[in-house]
Design an enzyme around this catalytic site. Sequence first.
Site, PDB file in Angstrom:
ATOM      1  N   THR A  43     -38.578  32.455  19.531  1.00  0.00           N
ATOM      2  CA  THR A  43     -39.321  31.512  18.712  1.00  0.00           C
ATOM      3  C   THR A  43     -40.814  31.745  18.880  1.00  0.00           C
ATOM      4  OG1 THR A  43     -39.460  29.214  17.993  1.00  0.00           O
ATOM      5  CG2 THR A  43     -39.241  29.571  20.371  1.00  0.00           C
ATOM      6  N   LYS A  47     -41.915  35.738  17.749  1.00  0.00           N
ATOM      7  CA  LYS A  47     -41.260  36.370  16.591  1.00  0.00           C
ATOM      8  C   LYS A  47     -42.043  37.563  16.048  1.00  0.00           C
ATOM      9  CE  LYS A  47     -39.209  32.061  14.951  1.00  0.00           C
ATOM     10  NZ  LYS A  47     -38.841  31.251  13.792  1.00  0.00           N
ATOM     11  N   ASP A 103     -34.271  33.846   9.651  1.00  0.00           N
ATOM     12  CA  ASP A 103     -35.007  32.661   9.175  1.00  0.00           C
ATOM     13  C   ASP A 103     -35.201  32.668   7.663  1.00  0.00           C
ATOM     14  OD1 ASP A 103     -35.521  31.453  11.651  1.00  0.00           O
ATOM     15  OD2 ASP A 103     -37.304  32.683  11.986  1.00  0.00           O
ATOM     16  N   GLY A 129     -48.546  24.563   3.185  1.00  0.00           N
ATOM     17  CA  GLY A 129     -48.561  25.205   4.496  1.00  0.00           C
ATOM     18  C   GLY A 129     -48.461  26.712   4.387  1.00  0.00           C
ATOM     19  N   GLY A 242     -35.251  19.607   7.235  1.00  0.00           N
ATOM     20  CA  GLY A 242     -35.134  21.003   7.659  1.00  0.00           C
ATOM     21  C   GLY A 242     -33.942  21.347   8.542  1.00  0.00           C
TER      22      GLY A 242
HETATM   23  P1  NAP Z   1     -47.721  27.092  12.314  1.00  0.00           P
HETATM   24  O1  NAP Z   1     -47.668  28.563  12.144  1.00  0.00           O
HETATM   25  O2  NAP Z   1     -48.450  26.489  13.459  1.00  0.00           O
HETATM   26  O3  NAP Z   1     -48.341  26.482  10.946  1.00  0.00           O
HETATM   27  C1  NAP Z   1     -48.679  25.121  10.858  1.00  0.00           C
HETATM   28  C2  NAP Z   1     -49.005  24.757   9.416  1.00  0.00           C
HETATM   29  O4  NAP Z   1     -49.312  23.350   9.356  1.00  0.00           O
HETATM   30  C3  NAP Z   1     -50.243  25.488   8.886  1.00  0.00           C
HETATM   31  O5  NAP Z   1     -50.118  25.631   7.504  1.00  0.00           O
HETATM   32  C4  NAP Z   1     -51.353  24.478   9.226  1.00  0.00           C
HETATM   33  O6  NAP Z   1     -52.508  24.606   8.441  1.00  0.00           O
HETATM   34  C5  NAP Z   1     -50.660  23.175   8.913  1.00  0.00           C
HETATM   35  N1  NAP Z   1     -51.275  22.056   9.625  1.00  0.00           N
HETATM   36  C6  NAP Z   1     -51.198  21.795  10.953  1.00  0.00           C
HETATM   37  N2  NAP Z   1     -51.905  20.694  11.244  1.00  0.00           N
HETATM   38  C7  NAP Z   1     -52.462  20.262  10.083  1.00  0.00           C
HETATM   39  C8  NAP Z   1     -53.308  19.179   9.729  1.00  0.00           C
HETATM   40  N3  NAP Z   1     -53.745  18.298  10.650  1.00  0.00           N
HETATM   41  N4  NAP Z   1     -53.673  19.031   8.429  1.00  0.00           N
HETATM   42  C9  NAP Z   1     -53.252  19.916   7.487  1.00  0.00           C
HETATM   43  N5  NAP Z   1     -52.443  20.971   7.768  1.00  0.00           N
HETATM   44  C10 NAP Z   1     -52.063  21.137   9.047  1.00  0.00           C
HETATM   45  O7  NAP Z   1     -46.259  26.457  12.364  1.00  0.00           O
HETATM   46  P2  NAP Z   1     -44.927  27.016  11.673  1.00  0.00           P
HETATM   47  O8  NAP Z   1     -44.135  27.750  12.641  1.00  0.00           O
HETATM   48  O9  NAP Z   1     -45.306  27.635  10.375  1.00  0.00           O
HETATM   49  O10 NAP Z   1     -44.148  25.631  11.396  1.00  0.00           O
HETATM   50  C11 NAP Z   1     -44.533  24.773  10.338  1.00  0.00           C
HETATM   51  C12 NAP Z   1     -43.558  23.594  10.244  1.00  0.00           C
HETATM   52  O11 NAP Z   1     -42.265  24.079   9.901  1.00  0.00           O
HETATM   53  C13 NAP Z   1     -43.406  22.816  11.549  1.00  0.00           C
HETATM   54  O12 NAP Z   1     -43.283  21.444  11.240  1.00  0.00           O
HETATM   55  C14 NAP Z   1     -42.107  23.325  12.125  1.00  0.00           C
HETATM   56  O13 NAP Z   1     -41.482  22.334  12.905  1.00  0.00           O
HETATM   57  C15 NAP Z   1     -41.321  23.594  10.839  1.00  0.00           C
HETATM   58  N6  NAP Z   1     -40.274  24.631  11.014  1.00  0.00           N
HETATM   59  C16 NAP Z   1     -38.984  24.258  10.834  1.00  0.00           C
HETATM   60  C17 NAP Z   1     -37.970  25.183  10.988  1.00  0.00           C
HETATM   61  C18 NAP Z   1     -36.540  24.761  10.778  1.00  0.00           C
HETATM   62  O14 NAP Z   1     -35.640  25.466  11.208  1.00  0.00           O
HETATM   63  N7  NAP Z   1     -36.282  23.656  10.119  1.00  0.00           N
HETATM   64  C19 NAP Z   1     -38.278  26.512  11.315  1.00  0.00           C
HETATM   65  C20 NAP Z   1     -39.619  26.870  11.471  1.00  0.00           C
HETATM   66  C21 NAP Z   1     -40.608  25.908  11.327  1.00  0.00           C
HETATM   67  P3  NAP Z   1     -53.712  25.599   8.912  1.00  0.00           P
HETATM   68  O15 NAP Z   1     -53.294  26.968   8.462  1.00  0.00           O
HETATM   69  O16 NAP Z   1     -54.884  25.063   8.188  1.00  0.00           O
HETATM   70  O17 NAP Z   1     -53.815  25.478  10.404  1.00  0.00           O
END
Ligand code: NAP
Length: 278
Positions: A43, A47, A103, A129, A242
């Site tokens: 994770t 990755k 994924d 996002g 999700g």
């Molecule tokens: P990540 O790489 O850290 O990306 C985070 C995203 O959220 C970025 O687009 C970021 O924008 C945005 N963000 C964070 N804080 C913010 C704020 N205060 N205001 C506006 N935008 C904000 O994380 P990730 O791995 O892509 O994961 C994203 C989400 O998907 C998480 O909630 C995670 O739990 C979920 N997810 C779920 C699964 C599943 O199996 N269901 C799998 C993977 C991920 P910036 O680019 O501006 O920082």
Amino acid sequence: MHNAALGALGLNWRYLAFDVHPENLRTAIDAAKALQFIGLNLTVPHKVLAVEMMDELDEAARTWGAVNTVRFEARDAGGEWKPLAEFGDDVPAAIRSRGFNTDADAIIHALHADLDPQLLRGAGVLLLGAGGAGRVAALRLAAEGVGVLNLVNRTAQKTEKLAGEIRRRYPQLQVNIGYPKGSIDVVINATSLGLEPGDAMPLDESRFSLRQARAAYDMIYRPAETPFLKSAKAAGCLAANGLGMLLYQGAKAQELWTGQPAPIAVMRRALEANIYGH
Ligand code: NAP
């Protein structure tokens, strides 16, 4: 979900979680190989780092630039690389790691299974996002043949870079930066907003009303219903969280390791019991 699946398949294996610092990732993968592990899941942030560390990459891992599943393999008597699961106690010394990405397909699978099997072909999509999950979702949606992809992210640079990458790889797709004006088929939250109580909404409702969307998907599964999903339901959208994404990436990983169909219902029940306590 993995241990429940292994139990249902009658396999005497265990799925364990290890915290590994990124600087120790290569050592950890080599150790798992030497210990004749069947495979691994990785994770964030491993990755992307692991792509360079695999002996072999599956096409999906190469295409999406990330490895979430590793399978260890050895050569059989005919010289063909096979999963370690096929060797019993007689594992040859030379083992290779093969990196997969389960994924990306899981996102599509979940959108179809949990919202509408016809949702995506030619669809208008708003993706919120552009982090790790958002980037892979955008590229995979483009590959799936959606009609228009609208990208919104707090950090504009990331949206521009992602839009550029999509335009290069999928020139036929219309990619817009910002909120769409008219109605769309699905809005997807791939930001982390909604994970914590009191988080802001992941979209600017003065610029986009959830009434403009037919369906809404939140990659977050804990809490089960984020304010985004609650508002989407109130606006009359089909809505799902999700959990399906998590389930389907895990089910595909199981199949890669065991060579058998994953017991999906068992895995879903285990996930729900573990995450929601029912
Ligand atoms: P990540 O790489 O850290 O990306 C985070 C995203 O959220 C970025 O687009 C970021 O924008 C945005 N963000 C964070 N804080 C913010 C704020 N205060 N205001 C506006 N935008 C904000 O994380 P990730 O791995 O892509 O994961 C994203 C989400 O998907 C998480 O909630 C995670 O739990 C979920 N997810 C779920 C699964 C599943 O199996 N269901 C799998 C993977 C991920 P910036 O680019 O501006 O920082």
